[in-house]
Design a protein around this motif. Structure first.
Motif, PDB file in Angstrom:
ATOM      1  N   ASP A  74      34.727  44.946  51.167  1.00  0.00           N
ATOM      2  CA  ASP A  74      35.631  43.099  50.724  1.00  0.00           C
ATOM      3  C   ASP A  74      35.984  43.499  48.643  1.00  0.00           C
ATOM      4  OD1 ASP A  74      34.094  42.466  52.632  1.00  0.00           O
ATOM      5  OD2 ASP A  74      32.552  41.543  51.766  1.00  0.00           O
ATOM      6  N   HIS A  75      35.552  44.129  47.755  1.00  0.00           N
ATOM      7  CA  HIS A  75      36.861  44.226  46.813  1.00  0.00           C
ATOM      8  C   HIS A  75      37.819  45.134  47.152  1.00  0.00           C
ATOM      9  CE1 HIS A  75      38.334  45.372  42.795  1.00  0.00           C
ATOM     10  NE2 HIS A  75      37.070  43.780  42.261  1.00  0.00           N
ATOM     11  N   ARG A  77      40.109  45.218  50.316  1.00  0.00           N
ATOM     12  CA  ARG A  77      40.320  44.405  50.896  1.00  0.00           C
ATOM     13  C   ARG A  77      41.200  43.151  49.537  1.00  0.00           C
ATOM     14  NH1 ARG A  77      36.611  42.347  53.406  1.00  0.00           N
ATOM     15  NH2 ARG A  77      36.583  44.042  55.102  1.00  0.00           N
ATOM     16  N   LEU A  78      40.370  42.992  49.839  1.00  0.00           N
ATOM     17  CA  LEU A  78      40.788  41.739  48.360  1.00  0.00           C
ATOM     18  C   LEU A  78      42.328  42.444  48.075  1.00  0.00           C
ATOM     19  CD1 LEU A  78      41.059  39.347  47.091  1.00  0.00           C
ATOM     20  CD2 LEU A  78      39.018  38.926  45.825  1.00  0.00           C
ATOM     21  N   SER A  79      41.808  43.607  46.597  1.00  0.00           N
ATOM     22  CA  SER A  79      42.505  43.991  46.379  1.00  0.00           C
ATOM     23  C   SER A  79      44.109  44.322  46.515  1.00  0.00           C
ATOM     24  CB  SER A  79      41.912  45.415  45.487  1.00  0.00           C
ATOM     25  OG  SER A  79      40.874  44.924  44.399  1.00  0.00           O
ATOM     26  N   ARG A  81      45.250  42.875  49.723  1.00  0.00           N
ATOM     27  CA  ARG A  81      46.073  41.303  49.653  1.00  0.00           C
ATOM     28  C   ARG A  81      46.327  40.475  48.429  1.00  0.00           C
ATOM     29  NH1 ARG A  81      40.860  38.985  53.334  1.00  0.00           N
ATOM     30  NH2 ARG A  81      41.525  39.776  55.679  1.00  0.00           N
ATOM     31  N   THR A 174      41.546  34.741  50.216  1.00  0.00           N
ATOM     32  CA  THR A 174      39.556  35.596  49.944  1.00  0.00           C
ATOM     33  C   THR A 174      39.513  37.121  50.441  1.00  0.00           C
ATOM     34  OG1 THR A 174      39.331  35.504  52.412  1.00  0.00           O
ATOM     35  CG2 THR A 174      39.089  33.613  50.938  1.00  0.00           C
ATOM     36  N   SER A 175      38.749  37.986  50.435  1.00  0.00           N
ATOM     37  CA  SER A 175      38.095  39.110  51.067  1.00  0.00           C
ATOM     38  C   SER A 175      37.507  38.685  52.414  1.00  0.00           C
ATOM     39  CB  SER A 175      37.429  40.119  49.987  1.00  0.00           C
ATOM     40  OG  SER A 175      36.062  39.337  49.545  1.00  0.00           O
ATOM     41  N   CYS A 180      41.887  35.767  55.104  1.00  0.00           N
ATOM     42  CA  CYS A 180      42.504  35.999  54.293  1.00  0.00           C
ATOM     43  C   CYS A 180      42.818  34.980  53.261  1.00  0.00           C
ATOM     44  CB  CYS A 180      43.897  36.829  54.323  1.00  0.00           C
ATOM     45  SG  CYS A 180      45.087  36.571  53.088  1.00  0.00           S
ATOM     46  N   SER A 198      41.181  33.320  43.759  1.00  0.00           N
ATOM     47  CA  SER A 198      40.608  34.388  44.674  1.00  0.00           C
ATOM     48  C   SER A 198      39.072  34.302  44.430  1.00  0.00           C
ATOM     49  CB  SER A 198      40.656  36.372  43.701  1.00  0.00           C
ATOM     50  OG  SER A 198      39.955  36.484  42.675  1.00  0.00           O
ATOM     51  N   TRP A 200      36.028  36.961  45.606  1.00  0.00           N
ATOM     52  CA  TRP A 200      35.205  37.842  45.746  1.00  0.00           C
ATOM     53  C   TRP A 200      34.401  37.993  46.630  1.00  0.00           C
ATOM     54  CZ3 TRP A 200      33.511  42.164  42.552  1.00  0.00           C
ATOM     55  CH2 TRP A 200      32.830  43.643  43.191  1.00  0.00           C
ATOM     56  N   SER A 201      33.846  37.463  48.431  1.00  0.00           N
ATOM     57  CA  SER A 201      33.776  36.497  48.814  1.00  0.00           C
ATOM     58  C   SER A 201      32.080  36.578  48.284  1.00  0.00           C
ATOM     59  CB  SER A 201      33.329  37.455  50.732  1.00  0.00           C
ATOM     60  OG  SER A 201      34.726  36.954  50.732  1.00  0.00           O
TER      61      SER A 201
END
Length: 226
Positions: A74-75, A77-79, A81, A174-175, A180, A198, A200-201
């Motif tokens: 998840d982290h 994916r967030l980074s 984005r 979001t992650s 998104c 942001s 990080w879910s």
């Protein structure tokens, strides 16, 4: 992730301006904001990211914290984005107050006003109970009592209450795998500002800026991620 409750009696020093005392009453904050032109700036990131599709926001309490493998993915994916959309995070302390600290940074240009933000959000939740209690799967008074405590994690319901209290559109990158971007709008008024966070879910919130615009601040504690 481990976040410990902070001691409510410990005074904080504003990292924005060391000459400000640790006073969190409404009049002091209003005075600071009146002199801070940057607090009136809204929508700059929104103009850059107007092509993003958001989903309807459903207020809810926190879900299950992902395991280490899922949290790592998840982290990442967030980074990715944030890089794609030219966004950069101001790293917020992971002491259980991260949502309120991130909101305080966006509202007041200082995470140190997180206690004031929490107070205002809980006041909103208390005074407009009928608008929020249907989303809480426990006794509402118990939820309010819990949310008053420093170090208690914010959730998507406190984000809705923040949008309503401060008249702000909260923009959440979001992650989540399938989501998104989430926009949280105030229910009964048009937003007068945008707050960018942001998420990080189910783990952590940070405050968002355009690349190169993140203010320089000296952290009082080592960030929990590092």
């Amino acid at each position: 992730m481990t976040e410990s409750n902070s001691n409510a009696s410990v005074s904080s020093t504003s990292s924005l301006n060391s000459s400000f005392p640790d006073i969190e009453d409404d009049q002091t904050i209003a005075s600071i904001l009146a002199e801070d032109e940057s607090s009136q700036v809204a929508g700059t990131l929104g103009k850059r990211l107007s092509h993003l599709d958001s989903i309807p926001h459903t207020p809810r309490v926190n879900g299950e914290i992902p395991d280490v493998n899922d949290a790592t993915l998840d982290h990442e994916r967030l980074s990715e984005r944030l890089t794609t959309y030219g966004l950069e995070e101001l790293q917020i302390e992971g002491d259980g107050n991260c949502q309120f600290r991130a909101l305080a940074d966006q509202l007041f240009r200082s995470p140190d006003y997180h206690k004031h933000v929490r107070k205002k959000i809980v006041k909103q939740l208390k005074h407009f109970r009928k608008s929020y209690e249907g989303y809480v799967p426990m006794k509402y008074r118990s939820y309010l009592k819990k949310m008053k405590k420093p170090g208690e994690w914010g959730d998507h319901l406190t984000l809705q209450a923040a949008a309503d209290q401060f008249g702000a559109k909260i923009c959440l990158v979001t992650s989540f795998r399938d989501t998104c971007y989430i926009e949280i709008m105030p229910k009964d008024k048009s937003p007068t500002r945008e707050l960018w966070l942001s998420f990080w879910s189910e783990v952590h919130y940070n405050s968002l800026y355009a690349n190169g615009d993140v203010p320089t601040r000296v952290a009082r504690k080592k960030h929990w991620l590092f």
